[in-house]
Design a protein around this motif. Structure first.
Motif, mmCIF file in Angstrom:
data_model
loop_
_atom_site.group_PDB
_atom_site.id
_atom_site.type_symbol
_atom_site.label_atom_id
_atom_site.label_comp_id
_atom_site.label_asym_id
_atom_site.label_seq_id
_atom_site.Cartn_x
_atom_site.Cartn_y
_atom_site.Cartn_z
ATOM 1 N N ILE A 101 15.384 1.298 9.961
ATOM 2 C CA ILE A 101 15.699 -0.131 10.060
ATOM 3 C C ILE A 101 16.214 -0.463 11.463
ATOM 4 O O ILE A 101 16.040 -1.583 11.956
ATOM 5 N N VAL B 63 13.948 -2.180 14.225
ATOM 6 C CA VAL B 63 13.435 -3.557 14.177
ATOM 7 C C VAL B 63 14.075 -4.428 15.261
ATOM 8 O O VAL B 63 13.477 -5.408 15.698
ATOM 9 N N TYR C 273 11.005 -6.110 17.147
ATOM 10 C CA TYR C 273 10.577 -7.457 16.759
ATOM 11 C C TYR C 273 10.171 -8.323 17.954
ATOM 12 O O TYR C 273 9.086 -8.902 17.950
ATOM 13 N N TYR D 103 8.305 -2.005 1.306
ATOM 14 C CA TYR D 103 8.709 -3.407 1.246
ATOM 15 C C TYR D 103 9.356 -3.914 2.534
ATOM 16 O O TYR D 103 8.950 -4.944 3.071
ATOM 17 N N VAL D 104 10.365 -3.209 3.067
ATOM 18 C CA VAL D 104 11.208 -3.771 4.133
ATOM 19 C C VAL D 104 10.396 -4.156 5.377
ATOM 20 O O VAL D 104 10.454 -5.300 5.834
ATOM 21 N N MET E 250 7.927 -6.892 4.826
ATOM 22 C CA MET E 250 8.594 -8.185 4.717
ATOM 23 C C MET E 250 8.944 -8.724 6.102
ATOM 24 O O MET E 250 8.758 -9.907 6.386
ATOM 25 N N ILE E 251 9.421 -7.850 6.981
ATOM 26 C CA ILE E 251 9.863 -8.303 8.296
ATOM 27 C C ILE E 251 8.682 -8.659 9.199
ATOM 28 O O ILE E 251 8.713 -9.651 9.912
ATOM 29 N N VAL F 260 5.462 -7.392 -1.178
ATOM 30 C CA VAL F 260 6.185 -8.524 -0.596
ATOM 31 C C VAL F 260 5.895 -9.795 -1.392
ATOM 32 O O VAL F 260 6.793 -10.607 -1.635
#
Lengths: 288, 276
Positions: free
Chosen positions: B119, B122, B126, B210-211, B214-215, B226
């Motif tokens: 995580i 990101v 991003y 998922y994470v 989703m992002i 998602v």
């Protein structure tokens, strides 16, 4: 061998992926954690100010302690359940493959469907489990308004999801215990409980430690379970570190603060993994 | 005699509890997906009922984004599996055969990298991804998912390729085989179990992730998990029946594959986690 020179080219694609997507961003996050940074502005060096702001932020501490309790709950809950199930299946003579398939099933479920399943059972007033719980007399299940209940439910779902992992590691370790040792202990008059506590448990300690370490490290990353239940609410009370990081990044655009949290997570993970890393380093250095 | 009877009964209770705990939630959702929407929360819950495909029809009519999500999940899983297999096979081959200190160092580095919480990446990723207009693309998730499984994959491949007798390669080398020929004719056919193991791990991860999906996706590359999560957090009342149908469809392929290949899961975990 004479092909040795090509070896480095074979490693290149893997290394590129790891460095570009994991190592470099992680190092950059470390750099960013000592800078003030937000959208559309040049990062300014601020020393340890981001960490100081974290220490002063009660929301951070809340997330930190939530993470602490959730991670320990998950790791030890899974360990105890995993041991119970592993012993149960090891002693089972019939239908073992079928039972293992049953145990592995949650591993195949996506986190969002997992949340669908548990929320369906625990929907206030109407879910199968929540009506059962209130019938027994434990009142209503308030997983969405009570942060403790949210965290407990998230831990429960995480345990449900990852028990297959812990089970498989412990089960594999139990299977390779030599039968002769247990038979000898039985001849010497050791009860089943004694045999388990004094012999089997001691032999599988390395597997227990590895299962614990991996579960610690993966539980620190816990995100979806809580995000899909409450998004960390109410009032940021059920946040864990990864949700705090996500919100600082995408809602508050405080990239410096988010990076400081990220670096805290990195250091925690590495500290937990240190004994394993050291052992693996020695093993690789010795045997290659 | 009485004691043995009690222990048998206790064991049976344990096994029933275990079964309910493990597949109860799954079975409940699959079962309820065939109930009429108005009966989903009926009390007492009826296990025997007349099944209806109402929820599936509603899903088909009102949820085209879910089916697009399934296609995206499939494409991304396929891309991630192919990429991971190719790159980890090559790396695993080197780890299994090379005695060089730098290569050992790289093997160790991969182990080390596995400990980082993904995580974290990101935050820098991003803005870069947006700048490169890679947001909401399949290729980004393919590369991300592959890089998450490079470490485990390379170590699994290493342990499988190590089992192949090196004499085979030595005699092939004497016959003048190139490295490429040796890998193709000897190593690949003999390391099929390793390849299947890595493919299984990556598939279960990529299909369900998922994470990051989703992002990093909005619509074009949005995956099925998602979409399900979005429907669950809608403000205007959750359409449980439709979600159950979607969850059921989403879990069928991965469940079948896990059940068919479960022995690889066991060997892979012991190769990748216990031994390193």
């Amino acid at each position: 061998m004479r092909h040795d020179r090509s070896h480095k080219w074979l490693l290149l694609p893997s290394l590129l992926l790891i460095i570009v997507f994991l190592a470099a961003p992680a190092i950059y996050v470390g750099w960013l954690s000592v800078h003030e940074s937000t959208f559309g502005k040049q990062p300014v060096y601020v020393g340890l100010q981001n960490y100081a702001r974290l220490v002063e932020d009660p929301v951070f501490w809340r997330a930190f302690w939530n993470t602490f309790f959730v991670v320990n709950g998950i790791a030890y809950g899974e360990l105890i359940l995993g041991l119970l199930v592993a012993v149960l299946i090891r002693d089972q003579r019939y239908g073992r493959p079928l039972l293992i398939a049953v145990i592995l099933a949650p591993y195949a479920i996506t986190e969002s469907s997992g949340i669908v399943m548990w929320r369906y059972m625990l929907e206030p007033d109407v879910g199968i489990l929540s009506t059962l719980i209130s019938k027994i007399g434990f009142g209503t299940v308030a997983w969405s308004s009570d942060a403790t209940a949210t965290l407990a439910l998230a831990s429960l779902i995480a345990i449900w999801h990852h028990l297959p992992f812990t089970f498989l590691i412990l089960f594999a370790a139990l299977l390779i215990i030599p039968k002769e040792i247990l038979e000898a202990a039985e001849v010497d008059g050791a009860s089943r409980w004694q045999r388990f506590m004094r012999i089997e448990l001691r032999i599988i300690i390395p597997a227990i430690l590895i299962a614990l370490m991996f579960r610690y490290i993966f539980a620190i990353r816990l995100f979806s379970e809580i995000w899909l239940l409450t998004q960390g609410g109410p009032a940021r009370l059920s946040e864990v570190l990864s949700i705090y990081l996500y919100k600082e990044t995408f809602q508050y655009r405080e990239f410096g603060i988010a990076s400081a949290v990220g670096w805290v997570m990195v250091l925690m993970s590495l500290a937990i993994a240190l004994p394993y890393i050291v052992r693996m380093y020695r093993e690789i250095a010795r045997h290659g | 005699m009485g004691k043995r009877w009690i222990s048998a009964a206790l064991k049976a209770v344990c096994i029933i509890t275990l079964t309910v705990w493990s597949i109860g939630p799954i079975a409940l959702v699959v079962l309820s997906s065939f109930k009429e929407a108005k009966n989903i929360f009926e009390t007492p819950y009826k296990v025997v009922f007349w099944p209806t495909t109402e929820n599936y029809r509603t899903l088909y009519e009102t949820g085209p984004e879910f089916f697009r999500g399934l296609v995206n999940s499939g494409l991304i899983s396929f891309g991630a599996i192919t990429t991971t297999i190719v790159v980890t096979f090559l790396a695993g081959y080197v780890f299994a055969r090379s005695r060089k200190a730098t290569h050992n160092g790289i093997a160790f580095f991969m182990l080390f990298i596995r400990m980082l919480p993904p995580i974290v990446i990101v935050i820098p990723l991003y803005p870069v991804v947006s700048y490169l207009a890679l947001n909401d693309t399949h290729i980004l998730l393919v590369l991300l998912y592959s890089s998450f499984y490079v470490s485990l994959g390379a170590w699994i491949m290493r342990s499988f390729i190590r089992e192949i007798p090196i004499e085979l390669e030595e005699s092939a080398a004497i016959d003048g085989a190139s490295l490429f020929q040796m890998i193709r004719m000897i190593i690949i056919p003999l390391s099929k179990p390793g390849i299947i193991t890595v493919a299984l791990f990556v598939f279960v991860f990529a299909w369900n992730e998922y994470v990051f999906a989703m992002i990093f996706t909005t619509s074009g590359a949005r995956t099925a998990p998602v979409v399900i999560a979005e429907w669950l957090s809608t403000a205007e009342g959750v359409q449980w029946g439709t979600i159950f149908a979607a969850s059921t469809i989403q879990l069928v392929p991965v469940m079948l594959i896990v059940l068919c290949l479960q022995r690889y899961l066991v060997t892979g975990l012991t190769a990748g986690a216990v031994k390193g």
